[in-house]
Write a protein that holds these residues in place. Structure first.
Motif, PDB file in Angstrom:
ATOM      1  N   THR A 509      48.621   3.818   1.128  1.00 16.35           N
ATOM      2  CA  THR A 509      48.179   5.065   0.401  1.00 16.35           C
ATOM      3  C   THR A 509      49.046   5.849   0.932  1.00 16.35           C
ATOM      4  O   THR A 509      49.406   6.159   2.287  1.00 16.35           O
ATOM      5  CB  THR A 509      46.814   5.433   0.654  1.00 16.35           C
ATOM      6  N   GLU A 512      48.353  13.577   0.441  1.00 20.46           N
ATOM      7  CA  GLU A 512      47.033  14.341   0.751  1.00 20.46           C
ATOM      8  C   GLU A 512      46.570  14.938  -0.433  1.00 20.46           C
ATOM      9  O   GLU A 512      47.403  15.441  -1.101  1.00 20.46           O
ATOM     10  CB  GLU A 512      47.351  15.245   2.047  1.00 20.46           C
ATOM     11  N   ILE A 515      45.411  11.335  -2.101  1.00 18.10           N
ATOM     12  CA  ILE A 515      46.293  10.429  -1.619  1.00 18.10           C
ATOM     13  C   ILE A 515      46.528   9.412  -2.974  1.00 18.10           C
ATOM     14  O   ILE A 515      45.636   9.179  -3.727  1.00 18.10           O
ATOM     15  CB  ILE A 515      45.665   9.731  -0.469  1.00 18.10           C
TER      16      ILE A 515
END
Length: 675
Positions: A509, A512, A515
């Motif tokens: 991942t 932000e 994600i």
């Protein structure tokens, strides 16, 4: 405060349902059996009466997982360990996870949410689930497909008592077994009914602790049936869990207090049933486990369950050609009663045609083709809004593996599997290798293999506020080199393996809020596993192993997994002719890598010292020879060490509780039919 209500706990408990049909069969099976015979178990290496075997038979294990043909361990085309029925009897084990924790190269692990009970192989814990390990039940795959490989229900609930042996391949196995056979293949091989046998045992411990199981083996003519049930519940563990400060004010999760007073639950139930008639076979298994999750500061109970079934038919086309057809179905569910209130339901269907052909006196071929389809849905109710993930994906493939006896002491192996997954490009993974036996006691293996794991349904379709799936993902690939050396004598087995494991296209991942899953990861593992088993005499046995591994990612960062660099395992057992069995086993792992915000305990060195004691008292009660009663006790964590490990995963920055302190179970075992 407690993160879930008592009513929610009761809701979870009320959903538990051991198989009533299997329970009835286990009760009445002893009264329908015919005259007792002495069964001979799988591959001729284990007898139902272990005392009748000599040391050569106990040590000369034959395996089938590496090639589907029956081979001596030294001749099998894989780096393998075997947990024999003799070892299961000597050291016991209330759960499959406890048994596998004793296996060389395997390390107990955990993560914050779904797969709270894990084993990592050769240090590989790069996923937030057991997605890199493929479990087989009698050679047939069982997978969870929504997240990509949850295995905790098997580790905590599969009936250990029905196992004949466990074969573990450390390394890639996708050429024969396809997806998820990435770092290891673990084959749970059950007992076969060559005679009639039934038994039940019940152990109790403090604070409601319970371990109860039963089994039966029945045979009449060409028809045979085996079954088992298991219920295990550890004492409730009262925990003061501190919420790391960054998670107390997390905008993506409900507000959390500074701490939770948690009653950690550990409860599992499992069933197995297998039927054979001439060339036809059917088997089913059910496993379910209940525990806690620790998600972004929230704590709540979870329940995961697995329903597995297989229908098979074996046909001997010619003396040198065996053909099998299998149809497998695995359904897995997962639900949590706290944030993020997740409810999953997914399944996989596999149809496979396999051929085992002895081409010449020096050549053997394993070949087949398969079709499988996965589908599933996930609903996460966050802030009263339903966010969905799911879909379906068909796939097909074909495979072949051949071994050629080049010289009397040299065997060559080559194979491949090719697959096509929906919109994912066609791909092939190969394997090659050489086995050299300079003498009948020495074996040298040099193996290269690749394996794959396609993206899961969550990784491609998830659509939560803070996590998005990616439909353009490609399968993860691992390239592995293994160099192994084994020595085997009548009393002794020694082995050492060097491994180099390079993972590419790893799904990780990035970003932000939200994600996103991407194929950007790459990890390299290097290490050594050494193991040994020794019978001083037939009644006195010892074994041990050592693991050292290092790893780094594509950026050069080292120790990127939560698995310690070192691990040691030692065990000893005494089994007398008067019916006394005593086993003691210690598993010790080095200090894991801490997180930046550790406010909860983090175990420095983990020691898990377990004991098994059993005394047959049948002769003192003047019972018939085919019946037996034993007084039994099993102790977990004799050193009374509470274990907290890193809560591995992209929402975890702290440690979580994994193993409570000392628990001693004691009770009785009854059996009908001499084993």
């Amino acid at each position: 405060m407690r993160a879930y209500s008592l009513s929610q706990s009761r809701i979870l408990s009320s959903n538990w349902r051991p198989s009533r049909c299997l329970a009835l069969l286990m009760i009445f099976a002893p009264y329908g059996v015919t005259q007792q015979t002495t069964p001979v178990q799988n591959s001729g290496t284990q007898s139902a009466d272990l005392g009748s075997l000599d040391l050569e038979q106990l040590m000369d294990v034959k395996v089938t997982t590496a090639s589907l043909f029956s081979d001596k361990l030294s001749q099998a085309p894989g780096i393998m360990s075997v947990v024999t029925r003799d070892e299961l009897s000597r050291f016991g084990g209330l759960t499959l996870g406890e048994v596998l924790d004793r296996v060389p190269g395997l390390t107990q692990s955990s993560q914050y949410f779904t797969d709270r009970s894990l084993v990592a192989v050769d240090g590989d814990q790069t996923k937030t689930s057991g997605a890199h390990i493929l479990f087989l039940i009698n050679g047939r795959p069982t997978r969870e497909v929504m997240e990509g490989g949850i295995i905790s229900d098997l580790l905590e609930s599969f009936p250990v008592e029905i196992l004949e042996r466990i074969e573990i391949i450390r390394g890639p196995g996708s050429v024969l077994y396809g997806s998820n056979a990435f770092s290891a293949v673990i084959n749970l091989i059950t007992r076969k009914a060559e005679g009639n046998d039934a038994g039940i045992h019940g152990l109790v411990g403090p604070d409601g602790a319970l371990s109860s199981s039963g089994h039966f083996l029945y045979k009449r003519g060409d028809f045979s049936m085996v079954g088992a049930s298991q219920i295990h519940e550890a004492p409730n563990w009262n925990i003061h869990y501190l919420v790391p400060p960054p998670l107390q004010d997390n905008p993506d999760a409900p507000p959390e207090p500074p701490f939770h007073n948690v009653t950690q639950v550990d409860r599992g139930t499992g069933d197995y049933l297998g039927i054979n008639y001439k060339g036809f076979s059917a088997m089913s298994a059910f496993t379910e486990w209940q525990t806690e999750a620790y998600v972004q500061g929230a704590v709540g109970e979870t329940r995961q369950a697995r329903e597995f079934g297989d229908l098979g038919y074996e046909h001997k086309v010619r003396d040198n050609w065996d053909m099998t057809f299998n149809f497998d179905y695995t359904r897995t569910t997962f639900i949590t009663f706290a944030y993020p209130y997740t409810d999953r339901d997914s399944n996989e269907i596999v149809a496979e045609w396999t051929n085992l052909i002895t081409l010449t006196s020096k050549d053997r071929l394993t070949a087949g083709m398969l079709f499988h389809r996965i589908s599933g849905t996930e609903v996460a109710s966050i802030d009263h809004a339903a966010e969905d993930a799911g879909g379906s994906r068909p796939a097909g493939g074909f495979y072949a593996q051949v071994d050629h006896q080049l010289l009397a002491s040299v065997k060559l192996i080559a194979g491949f599997q090719s697959n096509k997954f929906a919109n994912i490009p066609f791909s092939t993974v190969p394997r090659v290798g050489m086995i050299w036996n300079p003498s009948h006691t020495v074996s040298v293996k040099a193996l290269y293999g690749e394996a794959f794991r396609p993206p899961s349904l969550d990784e491609t379709t998830l659509n939560l506020p803070d996590i998005h799936g990616n439909p353009n993902l490609v399968p993860e690939i691992v390239e592995t080199v293994d160099l192994g050396l084994t020595l085997q004598y009548t009393h002794l087995q020694l082995g050492a393996d060097y491994f180099h494991n390079h993972q590419i296209h790893s799904i990780i991942t990035v970003g932000e809020a939200p994600i996103i899953y991407e194929n950007l990861g790459g990890v390299v593992f290097n290490g050594v596993v050494a193991e040994g088993k020794y019978y001083f005499r037939k009644d006195f046995f010892t074994q041990g192993s050592f693991l050292f591994q290092t790893n780094h990612d594509q950026t050069g960062a080292s120790n990127v997994t939560p698995i310690p660099n070192y691990g040691f395992k030692t065990g000893m057992s005494y089994e007398s002719h008067r019916g006394l069995v005593f086993g003691l086993f210690d598993v010790s792992d080095g200090k894991p890598k801490p997180y930046a915000f550790n406010v909860n305990p983090l175990t420095s060195w983990r020691h898990s010292l377990n004991a098994e004691v059993r005394q047959d008292v049948s002769k003192y009660l003047h019972m018939p020879e085919k019946n037996s009663v034993a007084i039994a006790a099993h102790a977990n964590d004799l050193l009374n060490q509470n274990v907290w490990l890193p809560g591995f995963g992209f929402f975890s920055i702290d440690s979580i509780p994994v193993q409570q302190g000392r628990t001693i179970y004691a009770g009785l075992e009854f059996s009908y039919g001499k084993r």
